[in-house]
Design a protein around this motif. Sequence first.
Motif, PDB file in Angstrom:
ATOM      1  N   ASP A 170      47.550  -9.712  22.812  1.00 19.49           N
ATOM      2  CA  ASP A 170      47.748 -11.006  22.171  1.00 19.49           C
ATOM      3  C   ASP A 170      48.793 -10.807  21.075  1.00 19.49           C
ATOM      4  O   ASP A 170      48.668  -9.917  20.243  1.00 19.49           O
TER       5      ASP A 170
ATOM      6  N   THR B  16      44.089 -19.691  24.329  1.00 17.81           N
ATOM      7  CA  THR B  16      43.023 -20.504  23.751  1.00 17.81           C
ATOM      8  C   THR B  16      42.890 -21.811  24.503  1.00 17.81           C
ATOM      9  O   THR B  16      43.768 -22.219  25.252  1.00 17.81           O
TER      10      THR B  16
ATOM     11  N   GLN C 168      38.921 -18.733  22.098  1.00 16.46           N
ATOM     12  CA  GLN C 168      39.579 -18.129  23.242  1.00 16.46           C
ATOM     13  C   GLN C 168      38.792 -18.445  24.508  1.00 16.46           C
ATOM     14  O   GLN C 168      37.623 -18.815  24.443  1.00 16.46           O
TER      15      GLN C 168
END
Length: 105
Positions: free
Chosen positions: A32, A79, A87
């Motif tokens: 991420d 998300t 998430q």
Amino acid sequence: LSADYERRLFGPYSGFVGANWRATGSKYADFDFTGARQIVPAHSLTDLKAGVSTDRWTLTAFLKNAGNTRAINSLSPNTLAGGFGPQSATLYQPRTVGVSLAVTY
């Protein structure tokens, strides 16, 4: 890890039982770019089955996720709210009880 046992009952009928146990250690989720990678917790799941069969059909009763473990299969950095908010995660199926019948023709 799995184990199966089968035994002839009488005439054309055989009985069987089985168990399957799988364990996964904790692991990092996908990369991420907005922060630290999340850790997906360790978990283990157990499935059980028992049944009767002949040369023509098999009747199986099963219990999947016998301990009703709430386990995360995967965790995505994407998300649900387009960048903000919770998430998305894929969970294992909760305890499931069922019967299946397979017929050969």
